[in-house]
Design a protein around this motif. Sequence first.
Motif, PDB file in Angstrom:
ATOM      1  N   ARG A   4      -0.557 159.341  60.400  1.00  0.00           N
ATOM      2  CA  ARG A   4      -1.104 160.385  59.536  1.00  0.00           C
ATOM      3  C   ARG A   4      -1.576 161.569  60.406  1.00  0.00           C
ATOM      4  O   ARG A   4      -2.763 161.753  60.666  1.00  0.00           O
ATOM      5  CB  ARG A   4      -2.246 159.823  58.687  1.00  0.00           C
ATOM      6  CG  ARG A   4      -1.764 158.775  57.693  1.00  0.00           C
ATOM      7  CD  ARG A   4      -2.819 158.420  56.673  1.00  0.00           C
ATOM      8  NE  ARG A   4      -2.306 157.437  55.739  1.00  0.00           N
ATOM      9  CZ  ARG A   4      -1.627 157.725  54.641  1.00  0.00           C
ATOM     10  NH1 ARG A   4      -1.344 158.993  54.345  1.00  0.00           N
ATOM     11  NH2 ARG A   4      -1.207 156.752  53.834  1.00  0.00           N
ATOM     12  N   ASN A   5      -0.616 162.370  60.817  1.00  0.00           N
ATOM     13  CA  ASN A   5      -0.913 163.523  61.669  1.00  0.00           C
ATOM     14  C   ASN A   5      -1.735 164.586  60.944  1.00  0.00           C
ATOM     15  O   ASN A   5      -2.416 165.395  61.582  1.00  0.00           O
ATOM     16  CB  ASN A   5       0.378 164.139  62.197  1.00  0.00           C
ATOM     17  CG  ASN A   5       1.116 163.203  63.135  1.00  0.00           C
ATOM     18  OD1 ASN A   5       0.517 162.650  64.057  1.00  0.00           O
ATOM     19  ND2 ASN A   5       2.400 163.005  62.913  1.00  0.00           N
ATOM     20  N   ARG A   6      -1.668 164.587  59.626  1.00  0.00           N
ATOM     21  CA  ARG A   6      -2.401 165.587  58.863  1.00  0.00           C
ATOM     22  C   ARG A   6      -3.915 165.428  58.938  1.00  0.00           C
ATOM     23  O   ARG A   6      -4.659 166.346  58.593  1.00  0.00           O
ATOM     24  CB  ARG A   6      -1.958 165.564  57.396  1.00  0.00           C
ATOM     25  CG  ARG A   6      -0.553 166.107  57.171  1.00  0.00           C
ATOM     26  CD  ARG A   6      -0.155 166.010  55.709  1.00  0.00           C
ATOM     27  NE  ARG A   6      -1.120 166.676  54.841  1.00  0.00           N
ATOM     28  CZ  ARG A   6      -1.130 166.526  53.512  1.00  0.00           C
ATOM     29  NH1 ARG A   6      -0.255 165.720  52.920  1.00  0.00           N
ATOM     30  NH2 ARG A   6      -2.024 167.157  52.786  1.00  0.00           N
ATOM     31  N   ARG A   7      -4.388 164.283  59.420  1.00  0.00           N
ATOM     32  CA  ARG A   7      -5.837 164.080  59.527  1.00  0.00           C
ATOM     33  C   ARG A   7      -6.490 165.172  60.379  1.00  0.00           C
ATOM     34  O   ARG A   7      -7.631 165.578  60.131  1.00  0.00           O
ATOM     35  CB  ARG A   7      -6.121 162.712  60.157  1.00  0.00           C
ATOM     36  CG  ARG A   7      -5.843 161.531  59.255  1.00  0.00           C
ATOM     37  CD  ARG A   7      -6.007 160.257  60.050  1.00  0.00           C
ATOM     38  NE  ARG A   7      -5.722 159.069  59.231  1.00  0.00           N
ATOM     39  CZ  ARG A   7      -5.266 157.932  59.727  1.00  0.00           C
ATOM     40  NH1 ARG A   7      -5.056 157.814  61.040  1.00  0.00           N
ATOM     41  NH2 ARG A   7      -5.020 156.903  58.936  1.00  0.00           N
ATOM     42  N   LEU A   8      -5.767 165.616  61.408  1.00  0.00           N
ATOM     43  CA  LEU A   8      -6.311 166.611  62.325  1.00  0.00           C
ATOM     44  C   LEU A   8      -6.044 168.044  61.866  1.00  0.00           C
ATOM     45  O   LEU A   8      -6.245 168.992  62.619  1.00  0.00           O
ATOM     46  CB  LEU A   8      -5.750 166.398  63.734  1.00  0.00           C
ATOM     47  CG  LEU A   8      -6.074 165.042  64.365  1.00  0.00           C
ATOM     48  CD1 LEU A   8      -5.565 164.988  65.804  1.00  0.00           C
ATOM     49  CD2 LEU A   8      -7.575 164.754  64.321  1.00  0.00           C
ATOM     50  N   ARG A   9      -5.601 168.177  60.596  1.00  0.00           N
ATOM     51  CA  ARG A   9      -5.443 169.508  59.998  1.00  0.00           C
ATOM     52  C   ARG A   9      -6.304 169.648  58.749  1.00  0.00           C
ATOM     53  O   ARG A   9      -6.214 170.647  58.039  1.00  0.00           O
ATOM     54  CB  ARG A   9      -3.976 169.751  59.621  1.00  0.00           C
ATOM     55  CG  ARG A   9      -2.983 169.571  60.756  1.00  0.00           C
ATOM     56  CD  ARG A   9      -1.550 169.707  60.271  1.00  0.00           C
ATOM     57  NE  ARG A   9      -0.632 169.105  61.217  1.00  0.00           N
ATOM     58  CZ  ARG A   9       0.489 168.461  60.885  1.00  0.00           C
ATOM     59  NH1 ARG A   9       0.826 168.342  59.605  1.00  0.00           N
ATOM     60  NH2 ARG A   9       1.259 167.945  61.806  1.00  0.00           N
TER      61      ARG A   9
END
Length: 323
Positions: A4-9
Amino acid sequence: MFKRNRRLRETRNIRDLVRETILTPADFVFPIFVVEGENIKEEVSSMPGTYHFSLDRLHEVIEEVEEAGLRGVILFGLPDHKDEVGCGSYDNDGIVQRAVKKVREISKDLFIITDVCMCQYTSHGHCGILEGSRVDNDKSLKYIAEIALSQARAGSDMIAPSDMMDGHVAAIRSILDDNGFTNISIMGYSAKYSSAFYGPFREAANSSPKFGDRKTYQMDPANIREAMREIDCDIEEGADIIMVKPALSYLDVIRWARDRHDVPVAAYSVSGEFAMVKAAAKQGLVDEKAIAMEMHLSMKRAGADMIITYYALDLCRWLREKM
């Protein structure tokens, strides 16, 4: 399980905390065009917000530069007189030489870079001495070196030869060292391409060639290995900083230069890049601030340590607004 790369956005705060590339006022150098005469602040028609300044009004832009937090400027001069050998370029009382002294009167701390070339000063508009219709490389070196020496005597902190003559960095380093200017640094226009993006600058500097083009000394836009050879030569000859010009269409060259060498890399975001965004913004086609910020971020992300740009003052203002 997927990542879940979107966590850092998720929020602006986390995006700011993990941001890899950051622009600051210390990244930018502002070009200034200086002209003969008095009480002149005249806008360049193809470059909105870019001006010609006479020496008596130079304090206006220098004060603005310092207030913005910029560390350096690069000076270009437009003489009243042109001739076959561009004598105004190496005159100790030439327009750039007097401009350097004036800037130093106004600001003790600002870093002053001076462009070394002959095209603004020659009647034919080429960057060196002609032999018939051809630019003679070796004859030109003597003049290029004398220009650099005159600028160093005036108080320039860094010499930036843009003429693209073979051996010019070595010639400049030699004459500076022989005359006691060992601490004056050199920024080579090491990978300077023969580019269509220079058009508006030639109006700003009144430097268009009267015949032919500059393809015999500026680089073919198709070549990148050749750019690395040019950069290698400049470093071997004594360049302290190397430059890629233009910037936006040559991000790959900036990246190659950064990966290949550990000296500082400059990118010159040239007049055509600036003018295109200005024109599109005027038509309401793009968000000028967003486009300009993204362009310059891409240059730094590609590996540029410093960026010469006509947007420098605007970028500093926009960066302050974000804080």
